[in-house]
Design a protein around this motif. Structure first.
Motif, PDB file in Angstrom:
ATOM      1  N   ASP A  13       0.813  -1.209   0.000  1.00 54.57           N
ATOM      2  CA  ASP A  13       0.000   0.000   0.000  1.00 54.57           C
ATOM      3  C   ASP A  13       0.847   1.261   0.000  1.00 54.57           C
ATOM      4  OD1 ASP A  13      -2.287  -1.550   0.037  1.00 54.57           O
ATOM      5  OD2 ASP A  13      -2.353  -1.603   2.227  1.00 54.57           O
ATOM      6  N   ASP A  14       2.152   1.121   0.088  1.00 56.41           N
ATOM      7  CA  ASP A  14       3.040   2.266   0.132  1.00 56.41           C
ATOM      8  C   ASP A  14       3.159   2.850  -1.265  1.00 56.41           C
ATOM      9  OD1 ASP A  14       5.143   4.067   0.385  1.00 56.41           O
ATOM     10  OD2 ASP A  14       6.129   2.845   1.907  1.00 56.41           O
ATOM     11  N   ALA A  15       2.707   4.077  -1.447  1.00 55.74           N
ATOM     12  CA  ALA A  15       2.673   4.694  -2.773  1.00 55.74           C
ATOM     13  C   ALA A  15       4.024   5.244  -3.195  1.00 55.74           C
ATOM     14  CB  ALA A  15       1.637   5.814  -2.786  1.00 55.74           C
ATOM     15  N   THR A  16       5.054   5.148  -2.341  1.00 54.09           N
ATOM     16  CA  THR A  16       6.334   5.744  -2.685  1.00 54.09           C
ATOM     17  C   THR A  16       7.147   4.891  -3.648  1.00 54.09           C
ATOM     18  OG1 THR A  16       7.423   4.760  -0.771  1.00 54.09           O
ATOM     19  CG2 THR A  16       6.482   6.967  -0.492  1.00 54.09           C
ATOM     20  N   CYS A  17       6.757   3.657  -3.873  1.00 53.63           N
ATOM     21  CA  CYS A  17       7.554   2.838  -4.776  1.00 53.63           C
ATOM     22  C   CYS A  17       6.741   1.754  -5.447  1.00 53.63           C
ATOM     23  CB  CYS A  17       8.710   2.179  -4.022  1.00 53.63           C
ATOM     24  SG  CYS A  17       9.686   1.102  -5.095  1.00 53.63           S
ATOM     25  N   CYS A  18       6.960   1.640  -6.685  1.00 52.45           N
ATOM     26  CA  CYS A  18       6.681   0.433  -7.438  1.00 52.45           C
ATOM     27  C   CYS A  18       5.247  -0.070  -7.395  1.00 52.45           C
ATOM     28  CB  CYS A  18       7.615  -0.692  -6.979  1.00 52.45           C
ATOM     29  SG  CYS A  18       9.307  -0.170  -6.863  1.00 52.45           S
ATOM     30  N   ALA A  19       4.277   0.785  -7.546  1.00 50.57           N
ATOM     31  CA  ALA A  19       2.911   0.301  -7.666  1.00 50.57           C
ATOM     32  C   ALA A  19       2.816  -0.461  -8.979  1.00 50.57           C
ATOM     33  CB  ALA A  19       1.937   1.474  -7.672  1.00 50.57           C
ATOM     34  N   PRO A  20       2.051  -1.524  -9.010  1.00 47.07           N
ATOM     35  CA  PRO A  20       1.928  -2.254 -10.269  1.00 47.07           C
ATOM     36  C   PRO A  20       1.507  -1.312 -11.400  1.00 47.07           C
ATOM     37  CG  PRO A  20       0.896  -3.466  -8.492  1.00 47.07           C
ATOM     38  CD  PRO A  20       1.282  -2.118  -7.934  1.00 47.07           C
ATOM     39  N   ARG A  23      -2.079  -0.308 -12.141  1.00 45.77           N
ATOM     40  CA  ARG A  23      -2.826   0.547 -11.216  1.00 45.77           C
ATOM     41  C   ARG A  23      -2.500   2.022 -11.399  1.00 45.77           C
ATOM     42  NH1 ARG A  23      -1.735  -3.164  -6.156  1.00 45.77           N
ATOM     43  NH2 ARG A  23      -2.949  -4.944  -6.801  1.00 45.77           N
ATOM     44  N   GLU A  24      -1.228   2.336 -11.614  1.00 47.12           N
ATOM     45  CA  GLU A  24      -0.824   3.726 -11.808  1.00 47.12           C
ATOM     46  C   GLU A  24       0.523   3.758 -12.520  1.00 47.12           C
ATOM     47  OE1 GLU A  24       1.252   5.307  -7.863  1.00 47.12           O
ATOM     48  OE2 GLU A  24      -0.728   4.471  -7.459  1.00 47.12           O
ATOM     49  N   PRO A  25       0.773   4.834 -13.285  1.00 51.55           N
ATOM     50  CA  PRO A  25       2.057   4.915 -13.998  1.00 51.55           C
ATOM     51  C   PRO A  25       3.217   5.137 -13.030  1.00 51.55           C
ATOM     52  CG  PRO A  25       0.642   6.808 -14.500  1.00 51.55           C
ATOM     53  CD  PRO A  25      -0.123   5.921 -13.571  1.00 51.55           C
ATOM     54  N   LEU A  26       4.383   4.685 -13.437  1.00 50.66           N
ATOM     55  CA  LEU A  26       5.593   4.848 -12.631  1.00 50.66           C
ATOM     56  C   LEU A  26       6.059   6.298 -12.662  1.00 50.66           C
ATOM     57  CD1 LEU A  26       7.766   1.819 -13.746  1.00 50.66           C
ATOM     58  CD2 LEU A  26       6.819   2.200 -11.481  1.00 50.66           C
ATOM     59  N   GLU A  28       9.242   9.049 -12.411  1.00 49.98           N
ATOM     60  CA  GLU A  28      10.550   9.075 -13.080  1.00 49.98           C
ATOM     61  C   GLU A  28      11.634   8.391 -12.250  1.00 49.98           C
ATOM     62  OE1 GLU A  28      13.626  12.455 -14.724  1.00 49.98           O
ATOM     63  OE2 GLU A  28      11.492  12.922 -14.656  1.00 49.98           O
ATOM     64  N   GLU A  29      11.673   8.663 -10.954  1.00 49.03           N
ATOM     65  CA  GLU A  29      12.701   8.092 -10.083  1.00 49.03           C
ATOM     66  C   GLU A  29      12.542   6.571  -9.944  1.00 49.03           C
ATOM     67  OE1 GLU A  29      13.802   8.720  -5.506  1.00 49.03           O
ATOM     68  OE2 GLU A  29      13.704  10.577  -6.679  1.00 49.03           O
ATOM     69  N   ASP A  30      11.307   6.114  -9.738  1.00 49.94           N
ATOM     70  CA  ASP A  30      11.054   4.674  -9.626  1.00 49.94           C
ATOM     71  C   ASP A  30      11.393   3.963 -10.932  1.00 49.94           C
ATOM     72  OD1 ASP A  30      10.177   4.891  -7.019  1.00 49.94           O
ATOM     73  OD2 ASP A  30       8.057   5.018  -7.568  1.00 49.94           O
ATOM     74  N   ALA A  31      11.028   4.579 -12.048  1.00 48.91           N
ATOM     75  CA  ALA A  31      11.312   3.968 -13.351  1.00 48.91           C
ATOM     76  C   ALA A  31      12.815   3.825 -13.566  1.00 48.91           C
ATOM     77  CB  ALA A  31      10.680   4.790 -14.473  1.00 48.91           C
ATOM     78  N   ALA A  32      13.590   4.829 -13.177  1.00 47.86           N
ATOM     79  CA  ALA A  32      15.049   4.769 -13.355  1.00 47.86           C
ATOM     80  C   ALA A  32      15.652   3.664 -12.488  1.00 47.86           C
ATOM     81  CB  ALA A  32      15.678   6.124 -13.023  1.00 47.86           C
ATOM     82  N   ALA A  33      15.203   3.555 -11.237  1.00 50.77           N
ATOM     83  CA  ALA A  33      15.737   2.528 -10.336  1.00 50.77           C
ATOM     84  C   ALA A  33      15.380   1.127 -10.827  1.00 50.77           C
ATOM     85  CB  ALA A  33      15.207   2.745  -8.918  1.00 50.77           C
ATOM     86  N   ALA A 113       6.384  -6.740  -7.478  1.00 50.06           N
ATOM     87  CA  ALA A 113       5.222  -5.871  -7.277  1.00 50.06           C
ATOM     88  C   ALA A 113       4.911  -5.073  -8.538  1.00 50.06           C
ATOM     89  CB  ALA A 113       5.469  -4.935  -6.102  1.00 50.06           C
ATOM     90  N   LEU A 114       5.936  -4.674  -9.253  1.00 50.70           N
ATOM     91  CA  LEU A 114       5.727  -3.903 -10.476  1.00 50.70           C
ATOM     92  C   LEU A 114       4.971  -4.718 -11.519  1.00 50.70           C
ATOM     93  CD1 LEU A 114       6.388  -1.358 -12.203  1.00 50.70           C
ATOM     94  CD2 LEU A 114       8.362  -2.657 -13.026  1.00 50.70           C
ATOM     95  N   LEU A 115       5.301  -5.991 -11.613  1.00 54.45           N
ATOM     96  CA  LEU A 115       4.720  -6.842 -12.646  1.00 54.45           C
ATOM     97  C   LEU A 115       3.441  -7.544 -12.199  1.00 54.45           C
ATOM     98  CD1 LEU A 115       8.031  -8.389 -13.938  1.00 54.45           C
ATOM     99  CD2 LEU A 115       6.739  -6.494 -14.924  1.00 54.45           C
ATOM    100  N   GLU A 116       3.076  -7.364 -10.952  1.00 55.58           N
ATOM    101  CA  GLU A 116       1.898  -8.027 -10.404  1.00 55.58           C
ATOM    102  C   GLU A 116       0.636  -7.548 -11.125  1.00 55.58           C
ATOM    103  OE1 GLU A 116      -0.184  -6.961  -6.415  1.00 55.58           O
ATOM    104  OE2 GLU A 116       1.432  -8.392  -5.994  1.00 55.58           O
ATOM    105  N   ILE A 117      -0.226  -8.503 -11.412  1.00 56.85           N
ATOM    106  CA  ILE A 117      -1.506  -8.191 -12.033  1.00 56.85           C
ATOM    107  C   ILE A 117      -2.587  -8.436 -11.002  1.00 56.85           C
ATOM    108  CG2 ILE A 117      -3.146  -8.803 -13.847  1.00 56.85           C
ATOM    109  CD1 ILE A 117      -0.758  -9.704 -15.515  1.00 56.85           C
TER     110      ILE A 117
END
Length: 126
Positions: A13-20, A23-26, A28-33, A113-117
């Motif tokens: 539920d933490d919105a600071t990183c890597c939501a699938p 659900r929402e677009p990444l 810039e910082e998360d995408a780079a990491a 988590a990023l790839l989770e459907i």
């Protein structure tokens, strides 16, 4: 060096990183990491190294145990391990003359988590 994780443990539920992505677009910082992690895993040798480390007894492997299965030189293995370490996928610690490596579960959780459907999206449309 200690075995403390370099990456924070984040709840789903933490919105600071890597939501699938569904659900929402990444951001810039998360995408780079995450791109650094995926780029590190895009090499077959590095992917196999990560698998060998993860499956090694005790969850960690000495660099001396990682050179045998590959048809590349020890310096090349060291380079690949550095790439995995720099991408935040493995941790390491020098013990005497050897370096030991372990997989950082938090990094794998971020990729997963990023790839989770979500269950509702996983069903094929009618």
């Amino acid at each position: 060096m200690s075995k403390q994780a370099a990456l924070p443990v984040l709840g789903q539920d933490d919105a600071t990183c890597c939501a699938p992505m569904v659900r929402e677009p990444l951001g810039e910082e998360d995408a780079a990491a995450l791109a650094r992690m995926f780029k590190a895993l895009s090499d077959p040798v590095r992917l196999r190294l990560l698998s060998l480390i993860a499956s090694h007894e005790g969850g960690e492997a000495c660099v001396c145990d990682l050179t045998g299965p590959f048809d590349v030189s020890q310096p090349t293995i060291s380079h690949h391990l550095k790439v995995l370490r720099d991408a935040g996928l493995v941790g390491s610690e020098r013990r005497g003359t050897w370096v030991y490596y372990w997989v950082l579960p938090e990094a794998l959780a971020q990729l997963s988590a990023l790839l989770e459907i979500p269950a509702a999206s996983a069903q094929a449309p009618a």
